[in-house]
Design an enzyme around this catalytic site. Structure first.
Site, mmCIF file in Angstrom:
data_model
loop_
_atom_site.group_PDB
_atom_site.id
_atom_site.type_symbol
_atom_site.label_atom_id
_atom_site.label_comp_id
_atom_site.label_asym_id
_atom_site.label_seq_id
_atom_site.Cartn_x
_atom_site.Cartn_y
_atom_site.Cartn_z
ATOM 1 N N ASP A 18 -8.414 5.190 4.241
ATOM 2 C CA ASP A 18 -6.479 5.315 4.204
ATOM 3 C C ASP A 18 -6.281 6.387 5.173
ATOM 4 O O ASP A 18 -6.628 7.541 5.073
ATOM 5 C CB ASP A 18 -6.181 5.580 2.812
ATOM 6 C CG ASP A 18 -4.582 5.708 2.946
ATOM 7 O OD1 ASP A 18 -3.846 4.552 3.809
ATOM 8 O OD2 ASP A 18 -3.573 6.323 2.694
ATOM 9 N N SER A 19 -5.371 6.846 5.546
ATOM 10 C CA SER A 19 -4.741 7.677 6.055
ATOM 11 C C SER A 19 -4.314 8.902 6.141
ATOM 12 O O SER A 19 -4.710 9.517 6.262
ATOM 13 C CB SER A 19 -2.974 6.560 6.705
ATOM 14 O OG SER A 19 -1.864 6.825 5.709
ATOM 15 N N GLY A 51 2.156 5.225 9.718
ATOM 16 C CA GLY A 51 3.316 4.425 9.292
ATOM 17 C C GLY A 51 4.535 4.211 10.967
ATOM 18 O O GLY A 51 5.011 2.800 10.891
ATOM 19 N N CYS A 81 -5.129 0.211 3.267
ATOM 20 C CA CYS A 81 -3.952 1.371 4.016
ATOM 21 C C CYS A 81 -3.523 0.283 4.439
ATOM 22 O O CYS A 81 -3.928 -1.023 5.323
ATOM 23 C CB CYS A 81 -4.352 1.582 4.933
ATOM 24 S SG CYS A 81 -2.917 2.647 5.921
ATOM 25 N N ASN A 82 -2.525 -0.185 3.976
ATOM 26 C CA ASN A 82 -1.545 -1.612 4.445
ATOM 27 C C ASN A 82 -1.409 -1.346 6.278
ATOM 28 O O ASN A 82 -1.287 -1.650 7.067
ATOM 29 C CB ASN A 82 -0.065 -1.995 3.942
ATOM 30 C CG ASN A 82 -0.371 -2.065 2.273
ATOM 31 O OD1 ASN A 82 -0.144 -3.601 1.904
ATOM 32 N ND2 ASN A 82 -0.819 -1.961 1.408
ATOM 33 N N GLU A 166 2.875 12.776 1.245
ATOM 34 C CA GLU A 166 2.197 13.367 1.760
ATOM 35 C C GLU A 166 2.585 14.857 1.807
ATOM 36 O O GLU A 166 1.695 15.712 2.304
ATOM 37 C CB GLU A 166 1.613 12.975 3.373
ATOM 38 C CG GLU A 166 1.122 11.601 3.608
ATOM 39 C CD GLU A 166 -0.513 11.416 3.664
ATOM 40 O OE1 GLU A 166 -0.744 12.960 3.428
ATOM 41 O OE2 GLU A 166 -1.136 11.096 2.889
ATOM 42 N N CYS A 200 2.694 -0.164 0.786
ATOM 43 C CA CYS A 200 1.778 0.433 0.905
ATOM 44 C C CYS A 200 1.263 1.012 -0.473
ATOM 45 O O CYS A 200 1.887 1.061 -0.834
ATOM 46 C CB CYS A 200 2.473 1.561 1.376
ATOM 47 S SG CYS A 200 2.185 2.909 2.113
ATOM 48 N N HIS A 202 0.493 4.398 -0.582
ATOM 49 C CA HIS A 202 1.446 5.662 -0.990
ATOM 50 C C HIS A 202 2.796 5.281 -2.244
ATOM 51 O O HIS A 202 2.216 6.149 -3.124
ATOM 52 C CB HIS A 202 1.521 6.101 -0.129
ATOM 53 C CG HIS A 202 0.882 7.091 0.856
ATOM 54 N ND1 HIS A 202 -0.169 6.454 1.791
ATOM 55 C CD2 HIS A 202 0.999 8.175 0.440
ATOM 56 C CE1 HIS A 202 -0.280 7.101 2.306
ATOM 57 N NE2 HIS A 202 -0.442 8.286 1.553
HETATM 58 N N1 DGL Z 1 -1.078 4.181 2.216
HETATM 59 C C1 DGL Z 1 -0.842 3.798 3.678
HETATM 60 C C2 DGL Z 1 -0.236 2.213 3.950
HETATM 61 O O1 DGL Z 1 -1.375 1.583 3.098
HETATM 62 C C3 DGL Z 1 0.123 4.897 4.307
HETATM 63 C C4 DGL Z 1 0.746 4.849 5.825
HETATM 64 C C5 DGL Z 1 1.172 6.012 6.735
HETATM 65 O O2 DGL Z 1 -0.125 6.717 6.575
HETATM 66 O O3 DGL Z 1 1.709 5.677 7.052
HETATM 67 O O4 DGL Z 1 0.339 1.864 4.435
#
Ligand code: DGL
Length: 281
Positions: A18-19, A51, A81-82, A166, A200, A202
């Site tokens: 994930d990011s 994002g 991560c979406n 975050e 998402c 998060h």
């Molecule tokens: N968890 C990521 C998602 O599902 C977060 C995206 C991000 O880093 O902005 O999209």
């Protein structure tokens, strides 16, 4: 670190990417459903959030992290991560994997969610809460149409949510403000929405605040359990992959940020103590 080209025949862990922290909400459910396997998590916290980033950048960063997970011996990587699933998965699957690692697999989190969303809705109006990048990609409306052509999908970008989470501000009054703002905007699009996808990884951290802003009877669809079920099914249908996964119940965590910063939040997202190492990309 072993090179993935020499790891071809040996067993390895399931990789999660994930990011930042969000993918831990998915890995937590997968570990609960499939506890025997080995797992490695990589959060690119130093470069999160993804994002608002361009397609090219999300693809480049995601591919770098997938390669790291391959280097660590993962035969299977889940983009938890979406944003990465929406912007990078297809190119990695179609363009990179055939030359880079034809015997490995990379899977995302959008497809399993879209396969089942129609089973939840009576009004046939579904809301998708996601990052700006995921919304612009239109991955959810496109994928949902394949499985449920009668569903009407209303997307709502929530660009402030990931930065708040975050930065450990998900309990703050600022989070209250931005949850209300985006939920109002979603229901202004279509008051008849009766199911909402948290698109998402998060967003489960904001679930209590989100619940307070939805009309009674509206369902919230979280991805953790859905992905866990879908992966269980995938492994039962793909024995050739299942046999390549190591089962020593080990869990390893890597972050591109400072581990001390990562560990306390990561433990919260994962629901049990996390001790990470730094990954230099
Ligand atoms: N968890 C990521 C998602 O599902 C977060 C995206 C991000 O880093 O902005 O999209």
């Amino acid at each position: 670190m072993e090179n993935f080209f020499s790891m071809k025949e040996s067993k390895g862990p399931i990789g999660f990417f994930d990011s930042g922290y969000g993918g831990l909400t998915v890995m937590k459910e997968v570990v609960g459903a499939l506890p025997d396997y080995d797992y490695i998590y990589l959060g690119d916290n130093a470069r999160a959030p993804y994002g608002g980033r361009s397609f090219e950048t999300v693809y480049e960063y995601t591919l770098e992290c997938v390669k790291k997970l391959f280097d660590l011996g993962c035969p299977l990587v889940i983009l938890a991560c979406n944003t990465a699933s929406a912007k990078a998965l297809r190119t990695i699957q179609q363009k990179d994997l055939p030359t880079l690692a034809p015997d490995r697999r990379v899977l995302g989190v959008i497809r399993p969610t879209t396969e089942i969303v129609g089973n939840f809705s009576s009004s046939r109006h579904v809301g998708v809460l996601a990052t700006t990048g995921t919304v612009i990609s239109a991955s959810y409306p496109i994928e949902i149409k394949k499985f449920f052509p009668d569903l009407i999908v209303h997307q709502q970008a929530c660009p402030m949510w990931v930065p708040l989470i975050e930065n450990q501000e998900e309990k703050s009054s600022a989070a209250d403000y931005f949850v209300k703002k985006y939920m109002d905007e979603l229901f202004n699009q279509a008051p008849s929405i009766d199911s909402i996808i948290l698109g998402c990884t998060h967003y489960p951290l904001l679930i209590e605040k989100i619940k307070r802003r939805i009309p009674e009877g509206v369902q919230i669809i979280e991805q953790g359990l859905i992905v866990a079920e879908s992966l269980t099914d995938y492994l039962s249908r793909h024995k050739e992959m299942e046999m390549r996964l190591r089962k020593n119940k080990s869990r390893k965590f890597y972050t591109t940020e400072t581990p001390e910063i990562f560990d306390s939040s990561a433990s919260y997202f994962f629901g049990s103590p996390v001790k990470s190492d730094r990954m230099i990309i």
